[in-house]
Write a protein that holds these residues in place. Structure first.
Motif, PDB file in Angstrom:
ATOM      1  N   ALA A  23       0.731  -1.113  -0.059  1.00 30.20           N
ATOM      2  CA  ALA A  23       0.093   0.053   0.025  1.00 30.20           C
ATOM      3  C   ALA A  23       0.733   1.472  -0.225  1.00 30.20           C
ATOM      4  N   GLY A  24       2.295   1.082  -0.157  1.00 25.76           N
ATOM      5  CA  GLY A  24       2.829   2.458  -0.396  1.00 25.76           C
ATOM      6  C   GLY A  24       3.511   2.923   0.962  1.00 25.76           C
ATOM      7  N   GLU A  25       3.519   2.162   1.932  1.00 23.89           N
ATOM      8  CA  GLU A  25       3.828   2.696   3.437  1.00 23.89           C
ATOM      9  C   GLU A  25       5.239   2.898   3.469  1.00 23.89           C
ATOM     10  N   PRO A  73      -3.143   2.807  -1.241  1.00 29.63           N
ATOM     11  CA  PRO A  73      -2.095   3.862  -0.425  1.00 29.63           C
ATOM     12  C   PRO A  73      -2.939   4.860   0.390  1.00 29.63           C
ATOM     13  N   THR A 418      10.471   4.329  -2.189  1.00 29.59           N
ATOM     14  CA  THR A 418       9.543   4.750  -0.859  1.00 29.59           C
ATOM     15  C   THR A 418      10.904   5.064   0.061  1.00 29.59           C
TER      16      THR A 418
END
Length: 427
Positions: A23-25, A73, A418
């Motif tokens: 989820a893009g963390e 996200p 990221t």
């Protein structure tokens, strides 16, 4: 996914251990807690992490947020309220399928004071709303005055027909609807019905669009009537001479950026003036003409451009526009139709703005999509653009005086990294 708190000088991101970063963390580790987590606080829940922008030291981490299955996200935004800075975390996903409860689509919002301490900090406010239909249709707009939840899809310039406002500080909830009034004389001299529809809740009140129930807004018609902020002011009182039509395109904690134009013949390119208005009074602070036409036809939550302010709030950048609110000056980094458009994303207290160059121009629609976009800097005072090599990073955001947040350069077709870095190097 990260954000910065310019007043506190903190850097905040979100970390989800055990979800493979789908989820893009942030992939950064979170400190180990000595507290034994409860079942409802499983460590696969996302955590918010707050770091000093100056040193990188972790100042606090949140307790695990509620578990979402197949999350999208998340988004984080810092707002400045009468009670200080708060970070607002918006997440969309599905609730877990449990013994007595079916899985359901939800949007979840949590708020935390930016200044805090501890390893299991709970949100001060939490709200969960069920979503009908697709998750991405659940429009949520976060402003310094609160959070807006739209009941249905949004209209031109992010106008919301009906929904609820939520105060992330005290938790109060209030329903709102667009209003319609009749006018005996409009721009064409004929009677019309004018709708006032909320866009964003600012620190000075509700920023609303005022139109004639437009299905589409562009620079070639007179459907649009203007905009305003609650009962404080409306655009009719502050319109530049000769340009009666105005549209808000970006907002900060102190200013509304608007486009102003005069309706011309359908095949004639309008002259567009971009103005920074004082958010509290509507007074024009700085303006510039520009050949770049902002896309007003989009129907999505929020305004067309994302604005960024310098830590001292003197400078504002939005798309190709840069404003010096103290000197009353503005520049547009799209001087002619043959120039590629520069998109600015950060600006420091020194007045140096940073951004990237769009790959297409009016004269060149065939571009190498595998070529990394050029990165640039430009002093707001002159607008003179300096381009850098493709392997150069410019600040994604500026957390405080002299503190830049950078993201490593990746190939154009790859997702953004990221990982982030802070310069000057953390001590």
């Amino acid at each position: 996914m990260f954000t910065v708190a310019p007043i506190s000088g903190l850097f905040l991101d979100i970390y989800a251990g055990g979800d493979d970063n789908k989820a893009g963390e942030s992939a950064s580790p979170t400190p180990t807690s000595t507290k034994t987590p409860k079942t409802s606080e499983r460590t696969d829940g996302a955590r918010v992490i707050a770091r000093s922008g100056d040193t990188g030291k972790v100042l606090w981490t949140s307790a695990p947020l509620s578990i979402l299955v197949e999350p999208e996200p998340p988004t984080l935004k810092v707002i400045n309220t009468a009670g200080g800075e708060f970070v607002i975390v918006v997440r969309r996903g599905n609730t877990p399928d449990e013994a007595l409860a079916k899985s359901a689509k939800v949007v979840v919002v949590d708020s935390f004071p930016v200044v805090g301490s501890g390893l299991e900090v709970a949100p001060t406010r939490h709200i969960q709303r069920f979503v009908e239909g697709r998750l991405d249709s659940s429009a949520v707009v976060v402003g310094n005055g609160g959070v807006l939840f739209a009941e249905s899809s949004v209209g031109p310039l992010g106008a919301i027909e009906a929904g609820n406002s939520w105060d992330p500080v005290d938790g109060s909830n209030q329903r709102f609807v667009a209003t319609t009034t009749k006018r005996s004389k409009c721009l064409d001299g004929l009677p019309c019905e004018v709708r006032t529809a909320p866009i964003e809740l600012t620190s000075s009140g509700m920023l609303s669009l005022i139109d004639a129930k437009c299905d589409r807004i562009d620079f070639s018609d007179a459907c649009l009537r203007g905009f305003g902020v609650s009962d404080r002011w409306n655009s009719e009182a502050v319109a530049p001479q000769g340009r009666p039509l105005g549209a808000p395109i970006a907002v900060t904690g102190t200013a509304v950026i608007a486009a102003w134009w005069q309706v011309t013949k359908r095949d004639t390119r309008p002259s567009v003036l971009y103005v920074a208005h004082d958010l509290a009074t509507g007074a024009a602070v700085a303006s510039t003409e520009c050949v770049v036409e902002i896309d007003l036809a989009q129907n999505r939550a929020g305004l067309p451009l994302t604005a960024a302010s310098s830590p001292d709030n003197r400078y504002v950048v939005a798309g190709p526009l840069a404003f010096d609110l103290s000197a009353g000056k503005a520049v547009c980094l799209g001087k002619d139709p043959l120039s590629k458009t520069v998109i600015l994303k950060s600006v420091g207290d020194s007045g140096i703005a940073y951004g990237t160059v769009q790959q297409e121009s009016a004269a060149n629609h065939f571009v190498d999509r595998d070529a990394p976009p050029a990165v640039v800097s430009a002093p707001v005072a002159t607008g003179e653009v300096q381009a850098f090599s493709a392997d150069t990073s410019v600040p994604e955001s500026i957390a405080g005086p002299g503190i830049g947040i950078f993201r490593p350069v990746t190939a154009p077709r790859d997702p953004p990294s990221t990982r982030i870095g802070v310069y000057p190097k953390s001590r």
